[in-house]
Design a protein around this motif. Structure first.
Motif, PDB file in Angstrom:
ATOM      1  N   THR A   1       6.371   1.609   5.591  1.00  0.00           N
ATOM      2  CA  THR A   1       6.787   2.798   4.875  1.00  0.00           C
ATOM      3  C   THR A   1       7.417   2.417   3.546  1.00  0.00           C
ATOM      4  N   ALA A   2       7.415   3.350   2.630  1.00  0.00           N
ATOM      5  CA  ALA A   2       8.057   3.130   1.334  1.00  0.00           C
ATOM      6  C   ALA A   2       8.540   4.472   0.782  1.00  0.00           C
ATOM      7  N   VAL A   3       9.648   4.398   0.064  1.00  0.00           N
ATOM      8  CA  VAL A   3      10.206   5.552  -0.638  1.00  0.00           C
ATOM      9  C   VAL A   3      10.376   5.139  -2.090  1.00  0.00           C
ATOM     10  N   ALA A   4       9.909   5.965  -3.006  1.00  0.00           N
ATOM     11  CA  ALA A   4      10.058   5.732  -4.435  1.00  0.00           C
ATOM     12  C   ALA A   4      10.813   6.907  -5.040  1.00  0.00           C
ATOM     13  N   ILE A   5      11.787   6.579  -5.887  1.00  0.00           N
ATOM     14  CA  ILE A   5      12.594   7.612  -6.535  1.00  0.00           C
ATOM     15  C   ILE A   5      12.610   7.345  -8.034  1.00  0.00           C
ATOM     16  N   LEU A   6      12.297   8.368  -8.801  1.00  0.00           N
ATOM     17  CA  LEU A   6      12.394   8.310 -10.250  1.00  0.00           C
ATOM     18  C   LEU A   6      13.568   9.205 -10.635  1.00  0.00           C
TER      19      LEU A   6
ATOM     20  N   PHE B   1       0.840  -1.194   0.000  1.00  0.00           N
ATOM     21  CA  PHE B   1       0.000   0.000   0.000  1.00  0.00           C
ATOM     22  C   PHE B   1       0.883   1.255   0.000  1.00  0.00           C
ATOM     23  N   CYS B   2       1.863   1.297   0.894  1.00  0.00           N
ATOM     24  CA  CYS B   2       2.770   2.447   0.972  1.00  0.00           C
ATOM     25  C   CYS B   2       3.553   2.630  -0.325  1.00  0.00           C
ATOM     26  N   ALA B   3       4.021   1.530  -0.890  1.00  0.00           N
ATOM     27  CA  ALA B   3       4.793   1.611  -2.132  1.00  0.00           C
ATOM     28  C   ALA B   3       3.964   2.251  -3.238  1.00  0.00           C
ATOM     29  N   LYS B   4       2.724   1.819  -3.348  1.00  0.00           N
ATOM     30  CA  LYS B   4       1.869   2.371  -4.395  1.00  0.00           C
ATOM     31  C   LYS B   4       1.556   3.844  -4.132  1.00  0.00           C
TER      32      LYS B   4
END
Length: 107
Positions: free
Chosen positions: A101-106, A51-54
């Protein structure tokens, strides 16, 4: 570079899962993601992490995509598919007893 981050209380995920069951999962996960999380010992932590990742990925796209446009697959590390295509998004998912928790980096 774009960055998205999210944190969730696992009790919130657990309550929604207990109340709505598969209907809750179908709102934000693909069939593969559901199978993956339900196969884990710590189901709620897995669900919370996904859920956090999305949510983190959605923030990168400023809300122009939704949960079902994103699929997180596990290939030793999480891989992000956006609209069924592999993306360049780097993703980190973590959880404790109470939070995911999640962190996404582009890049």
């Amino acid at each position: 570079m774009e960055v998205g981050i999210d944190i969730e209380e696992l009790q919130r995920i657990k309550s929604a899962y207990e109340r709505f069951g598969r209907k809750f999962l179908d709102r934000f996960l693909s069939k593969k993601e559901i199978e993956y999380c339900l196969s884990k010992k710590r189901i709620i932590e897995c669900l919370g992490g996904r859920f956090c990742a999305k949510e983190a990925v959605i923030k990168i796209y400023d809300g122009r995509i939704g949960f079902k446009d994103i699929e997180i697959i596990s290939d030793g590390k999480p891989v992000v598919l956006v609209k069924s295509k592999k993306s360049n998004i780097k993703l980190s998912i973590s959880h404790t007893k109470n939070y995911a928790t999640a962190v996404a980096i582009l890049p």
